[in-house]
Scaffold this active site. Sequence first.
Site, PDB file in Angstrom:
ATOM      1  N   HIS A   3       0.808  -1.227   0.000  1.00 21.69           N
ATOM      2  CA  HIS A   3       0.000   0.000   0.000  1.00 21.69           C
ATOM      3  C   HIS A   3       0.836   1.270   0.000  1.00 21.69           C
ATOM      4  O   HIS A   3       0.419   2.281   0.556  1.00 21.69           O
ATOM      5  CB  HIS A   3      -0.916   0.015   1.237  1.00 21.69           C
ATOM      6  CG  HIS A   3      -2.094  -0.907   1.164  1.00 21.69           C
ATOM      7  ND1 HIS A   3      -1.983  -2.270   1.103  1.00 21.69           N
ATOM      8  CD2 HIS A   3      -3.431  -0.648   1.126  1.00 21.69           C
ATOM      9  CE1 HIS A   3      -3.188  -2.817   1.059  1.00 21.69           C
ATOM     10  NE2 HIS A   3      -4.075  -1.869   1.062  1.00 21.69           N
TER      11      HIS A   3
ATOM     12  N   GLY B  36      -2.567  -0.681  -6.152  1.00 25.28           N
ATOM     13  CA  GLY B  36      -3.583  -1.679  -5.825  1.00 25.28           C
ATOM     14  C   GLY B  36      -4.763  -1.037  -5.137  1.00 25.28           C
ATOM     15  O   GLY B  36      -5.912  -1.267  -5.497  1.00 25.28           O
ATOM     16  N   HIS B  37      -4.476  -0.248  -4.119  1.00 23.97           N
ATOM     17  CA  HIS B  37      -5.540   0.476  -3.411  1.00 23.97           C
ATOM     18  C   HIS B  37      -5.499   1.933  -3.854  1.00 23.97           C
ATOM     19  O   HIS B  37      -4.623   2.680  -3.452  1.00 23.97           O
ATOM     20  CB  HIS B  37      -5.332   0.385  -1.903  1.00 23.97           C
ATOM     21  CG  HIS B  37      -6.545   0.787  -1.108  1.00 23.97           C
ATOM     22  ND1 HIS B  37      -7.308   1.898  -1.398  1.00 23.97           N
ATOM     23  CD2 HIS B  37      -7.134   0.212  -0.036  1.00 23.97           C
ATOM     24  CE1 HIS B  37      -8.303   1.986  -0.530  1.00 23.97           C
ATOM     25  NE2 HIS B  37      -8.233   0.971   0.298  1.00 23.97           N
TER      26      HIS B  37
ATOM     27  N   HIS C   2     -13.546  -4.421  -4.252  1.00 20.94           N
ATOM     28  CA  HIS C   2     -13.425  -3.773  -2.941  1.00 20.94           C
ATOM     29  C   HIS C   2     -14.099  -2.397  -2.988  1.00 20.94           C
ATOM     30  O   HIS C   2     -13.691  -1.514  -3.755  1.00 20.94           O
ATOM     31  CB  HIS C   2     -11.932  -3.651  -2.639  1.00 20.94           C
ATOM     32  CG  HIS C   2     -11.594  -3.239  -1.250  1.00 20.94           C
ATOM     33  ND1 HIS C   2     -11.649  -1.940  -0.832  1.00 20.94           N
ATOM     34  CD2 HIS C   2     -11.201  -3.967  -0.184  1.00 20.94           C
ATOM     35  CE1 HIS C   2     -11.282  -1.873   0.439  1.00 20.94           C
ATOM     36  NE2 HIS C   2     -10.999  -3.096   0.859  1.00 20.94           N
TER      37      HIS C   2
ATOM     38  N   GLU D 163     -14.490  -7.485   0.932  1.00 20.83           N
ATOM     39  CA  GLU D 163     -15.051  -6.195   1.368  1.00 20.83           C
ATOM     40  C   GLU D 163     -15.652  -5.490   0.162  1.00 20.83           C
ATOM     41  O   GLU D 163     -15.385  -4.316  -0.085  1.00 20.83           O
ATOM     42  CB  GLU D 163     -13.958  -5.339   2.004  1.00 20.83           C
ATOM     43  CG  GLU D 163     -13.172  -6.085   3.083  1.00 20.83           C
ATOM     44  CD  GLU D 163     -12.131  -5.226   3.803  1.00 20.83           C
ATOM     45  OE1 GLU D 163     -11.399  -4.498   3.113  1.00 20.83           O
ATOM     46  OE2 GLU D 163     -12.092  -5.266   5.041  1.00 20.83           O
TER      47      GLU D 163
ATOM     48  N   GLU E  15     -19.111  -0.983   4.858  1.00 21.47           N
ATOM     49  CA  GLU E  15     -18.025  -0.396   5.643  1.00 21.47           C
ATOM     50  C   GLU E  15     -18.194   1.115   5.765  1.00 21.47           C
ATOM     51  O   GLU E  15     -18.523   1.800   4.796  1.00 21.47           O
ATOM     52  CB  GLU E  15     -16.699  -0.732   4.948  1.00 21.47           C
ATOM     53  CG  GLU E  15     -15.483  -0.328   5.761  1.00 21.47           C
ATOM     54  CD  GLU E  15     -14.168  -0.670   5.075  1.00 21.47           C
ATOM     55  OE1 GLU E  15     -14.156  -1.538   4.179  1.00 21.47           O
ATOM     56  OE2 GLU E  15     -13.151  -0.063   5.465  1.00 21.47           O
TER      57      GLU E  15
ATOM     58  N   CYS F  61     -15.952   3.359   5.953  1.00 22.40           N
ATOM     59  CA  CYS F  61     -15.055   4.016   4.996  1.00 22.40           C
ATOM     60  C   CYS F  61     -15.645   4.066   3.597  1.00 22.40           C
ATOM     61  O   CYS F  61     -15.364   4.996   2.840  1.00 22.40           O
ATOM     62  CB  CYS F  61     -13.736   3.253   4.878  1.00 22.40           C
ATOM     63  SG  CYS F  61     -12.639   3.546   6.250  1.00 22.40           S
TER      64      CYS F  61
ATOM     65  N   CYS G 230      -8.994   1.835   9.633  1.00 23.30           N
ATOM     66  CA  CYS G 230      -9.222   2.832   8.597  1.00 23.30           C
ATOM     67  C   CYS G 230     -10.442   3.695   8.878  1.00 23.30           C
ATOM     68  O   CYS G 230     -10.471   4.878   8.542  1.00 23.30           O
ATOM     69  CB  CYS G 230      -9.379   2.157   7.243  1.00 23.30           C
ATOM     70  SG  CYS G 230     -10.557   0.812   7.224  1.00 23.30           S
ATOM     71  N   CYS G 231     -11.469   3.113   9.483  1.00 24.49           N
ATOM     72  CA  CYS G 231     -12.752   3.818   9.572  1.00 24.49           C
ATOM     73  C   CYS G 231     -12.791   4.983  10.566  1.00 24.49           C
ATOM     74  O   CYS G 231     -13.261   6.063  10.210  1.00 24.49           O
ATOM     75  CB  CYS G 231     -13.873   2.832   9.855  1.00 24.49           C
ATOM     76  SG  CYS G 231     -14.091   1.609   8.527  1.00 24.49           S
TER      77      CYS G 231
END
Lengths: 632, 632
Positions: free
Chosen positions: A131, A180-181, A254, A306, A322, A324, A402-403
């Site tokens: 990441h 990727g993200h 995702h 997810e 989620e 996020c 993350c959230c």
Amino acid sequence: MEDILKRFQVSDGFFGQYQKLVLNTVIPYQEKVLKDEIPDAEKSHAIENFKLAAGEAEGEFYGFVFQDSDVAKWLEAASYGLAVRPDEEMEKHVDEVIALVGRAQQPNGYLDTYFTVKEPDKKWTNLGDWHELYCAGHMIEAGVANYQATKKTALLSIVTKLADHICDTFGEGKRRGVPGHPEVELALVRLYQATGNKKYLNMAKYFIDTRGTEPEYFTEEAKKQGDTSRGWKDRLDYAQAYAPLREQKEARGHAVRAVYLYSGMASVAKETNDVSLITACKNLWENITERKMYVTGAIGSAYEGEAFTKDFHLPNDTAYAETCASVGLIFFARRMLELEKDSKYADTMERALYNCVLAGMQLDGTRFFYVNPLEVVPGISGEAITHRHALPKRPKWFPCACCPPNVARLVASIAKYAWEEEQSTVYSHLFLDGTLTLGGDVKGKIKEETAYPYGNTVTYHFEPEEEYMELTLAVRLPYWSENTKITVNGEDAKAECRQGYAYITRKFSDKDFVTVTFDMEAKRIFAAEQVAADSGKIAFQRGPLVYCAEGVDNDGDVLGLRVKKDGVITVTDSNEFGGIKKIEVEGERVQSENSLYSIKRPGTSAVTITLVPYYVWGNRGENQMRVWMPEV
Amino acid sequence: MEDILKRFQVSDGFFGQYQKLVLNTVIPYQEKVLKDEIPDAEKSHAIENFKLAAGEAEGEFYGFVFQDSDVAKWLEAASYGLAVRPDEEMEKHVDEVIALVGRAQQPNGYLDTYFTVKEPDKKWTNLGDWHELYCAGHMIEAGVANYQATKKTALLSIVTKLADHICDTFGEGKRRGVPGHPEVELALVRLYQATGNKKYLNMAKYFIDTRGTEPEYFTEEAKKQGDTSRGWKDRLDYAQAYAPLREQKEARGHAVRAVYLYSGMASVAKETNDVSLITACKNLWENITERKMYVTGAIGSAYEGEAFTKDFHLPNDTAYAETCASVGLIFFARRMLELEKDSKYADTMERALYNCVLAGMQLDGTRFFYVNPLEVVPGISGEAITHRHALPKRPKWFPCACCPPNVARLVASIAKYAWEEEQSTVYSHLFLDGTLTLGGDVKGKIKEETAYPYGNTVTYHFEPEEEYMELTLAVRLPYWSENTKITVNGEDAKAECRQGYAYITRKFSDKDFVTVTFDMEAKRIFAAEQVAADSGKIAFQRGPLVYCAEGVDNDGDVLGLRVKKDGVITVTDSNEFGGIKKIEVEGERVQSENSLYSIKRPGTSAVTITLVPYYVWGNRGENQMRVWMPEV
């Protein structure tokens, strides 16, 4: 234009209270978590990782490969906090963390503590799974936010150096690659907007142009690593790389990655006026909001990956939903508004904000949901192997955290989403009690008075610097208000309505006021019949708030409740949770039978079903909860 | 007593047709699959593996570690077929395979081609994950079945030698161990019953006594292997080893393993008159049938672990509902009937048989379901990541091909489940058109005439060898028949009713007949309110058959259908599928809306909803299917 966060003063109303909670409690709490100062919370180690990278501590890296992003998101949230409400003590803390981040940065601009500390030889070698670009994106957002809030350039310089390093590394004639993200795309556009340096926009555009095009990057990268363990179709769906982005019409994979990516796409499309990219954004928007979104504005139907699943597959109990992802959907919506003024974007922003996102945080700001199901049954939720992710109670912190900081940065910066100024038009997308100082050519203030989301009126008062201010006030007409009334100084307004906005153009003096009155009756909501999970069921909504039934208000059992088709709906004031409105509706309770299946129709008794806003659920202990209830 | 399969001659009625299909088509088809002679079907290699183990072929073992069990189950099914209907050609095939199995057996009795061919050093080293005892159990069952069908001892000798090897290897003073996948327990009891050798019963009892007791076997075994990758609680649940079996009250883990184990427990409990084991069996039975069973008699709510989940968690679309698990539930039920004559066991046997198990096989006998969901939406079912297991169409074969031969052996041996003789009492558990030759002290025949499951009467005629036969006919009173009428020679019968059976004791002459008339009105079925997935929904059942709506009968769309609460239900004859009865019920169709969520109640139009028996679903192409439908 001066930063909107510094120009909008939220009052002590609904959102003012939330913002106060975030500034007074959440941001300081999260700082303590990142510094591992909260007992019983999940270990974070995120600040310690930076100390390790800076050579100022001994030990081992701990946490996910994206642990740095927690610090970045906290810095961003805290910076918004400083913009909203200057705070010397907090600013000192922020500056100290920024200085630490600077010391952790490598001479060439590289910044990622995981690889600096643990795997220095593996930098930029696995963009698909690791990441680095994601963490970079979050730090870049923090840098922009910190600069806009404080005018200090320490973090902006760090992230500019980092972005330069990325620009030097990737692109035509350099290394091929895509993250990727996604996240760095939207961050690079923000950096471009803050600095005016177009190479950052071009870098973002490169990542977007390259994703999903042949030779597909992740496939090539995995081949290099000899990784054949993952199904390629799934992987390409997961990473939104199943086709060139301009050809994608279906949101796959995702959910958070998807909406971060689409936000970046919309930003690039806007800045480059890229028609095919705009079309792709619109198609993906439609696919999400008309096929793959929960009534709470939640997205992501499956724990596995997810991820989005298939059109109309919206299970209530096993939803991933989620926090996020809804935050990201708001990012996407806000950027779509820059492309096209259509209330559907702001409606969705509001839907996600007042329901899924606010539910993501306990009312005291110290516990958080990652997953926001629409149906909870203790004993199954959080326990059955299919429901381990759908907890009935908010935990203190998460290993993958993350959230919580995402909620914090969104709430702290809410003014960005509420207002938009284009030339002499001022858009009121969300309704917040407070005062806006205009930042463009028109000089003056607009004071908005509302008890939203419970109150049904919004009044705009004008405070021109001169005698009057000539402007167009564009007020969103929410989809749920079937009959919205707008008056100017108490008289029916001459407003032009286009794509869900009422445009009122006038020379406003300080005596003028515009009053918007919404139809805030509690309403039954019906899902499209294709949504199998909601067949024969209805939900309730009042204004932007989706409601739910909790056991604590309904004799401990929600599953046995049925709503009467033509039953009377009553809205009542409650002192709980600092004052909310509950909904009471006529219904039936099915009597429990002794046997699992019966050929005898179970008896029923008349009951009044009590509903509370979804965002407050789970604040009174573990109990059954349901948004969609069968109608009889 | 002569084998029941040789004493019951099924007629050409409903089950006669099924048995003919199994004998004429399924068993020969499966033989071809095992010999890899069906193009486009999944590779089996099961017979080839035996050739490799016998040293008669070159190549590598292929398939699962339990690939042998497909051959064993086919041998068992084919042997039942030979008992039911002698067939020289098939017997030759069976004998050839038996001879091959014998040549594949090791001199010490060991028999498992995977370990013989591929990992000879790893025999008996991982009872938790590998399946040697499971495969042994199936071969033992086949040996008993073949002996009872043909009186030939070739396979019985092989499996006796195998069982002796197991008895020599495991037990007090020898190796400690329990099988990961139960099956050998019930098989050893069958071997004991066939041979009278009590050591096999003791071996079964040892496995049951040892499971879940400290030091827990699987934990110890995995420790030895340094395996720490699996959560122990999950693993112990998965393998029904979370507590000593006599203390277990909740059915947990892999559903097939569970019911095979409970079948073995019930058999051992019966043979040893073990009160605490009987109590455990009853508790587990109650937990399954009153908390964890679908209305179709399917069990196993989750794909993950192919497992039971939590009480009342019975999702219709993501159900695992494995065909084998319902077959195993029937095994368990049949053995509970030997412990206690209560119609609830036979009711469940019937529920599972006529719904989940028959649905497991395409009507032409050449395609099979592993998973039997109660709701199917093409585009989601079989495609969404959460629904990959729940296919909308039966495949030809499976890599893990446990289900097809299980259906075959059950259908071929159905008489075992229909009848039970205890002294002079003859129990009629299931209703099959055909003639039973009594096997005990009473001499004569009972001819049963019925058009079950569609016809509502069953008539028993008596054919005594002498002038009359004095016996008690015990007829099950199905739970779904609210008013069952029994007459003897047309006059109201003097019957004693106990625990769901009507006992009619009489000296029956060849002029006597007992007629049972069921209440076969189509009925609405209600699930307990704790079943969240069925809230506000109803199912339909007529006699033992659960019904479902398929798109093909309902304008291509089932999700938009609502059943009228007090609507008229009509039963109609249909020529489809060789003659069935359909149910028509008044309902509404919800009109499709353009938006995912709407504050406007969608319009509806009156429709007649057509339902077909669940067991025929999916035989007319892929389409929507639903058992539980919302009621309005």
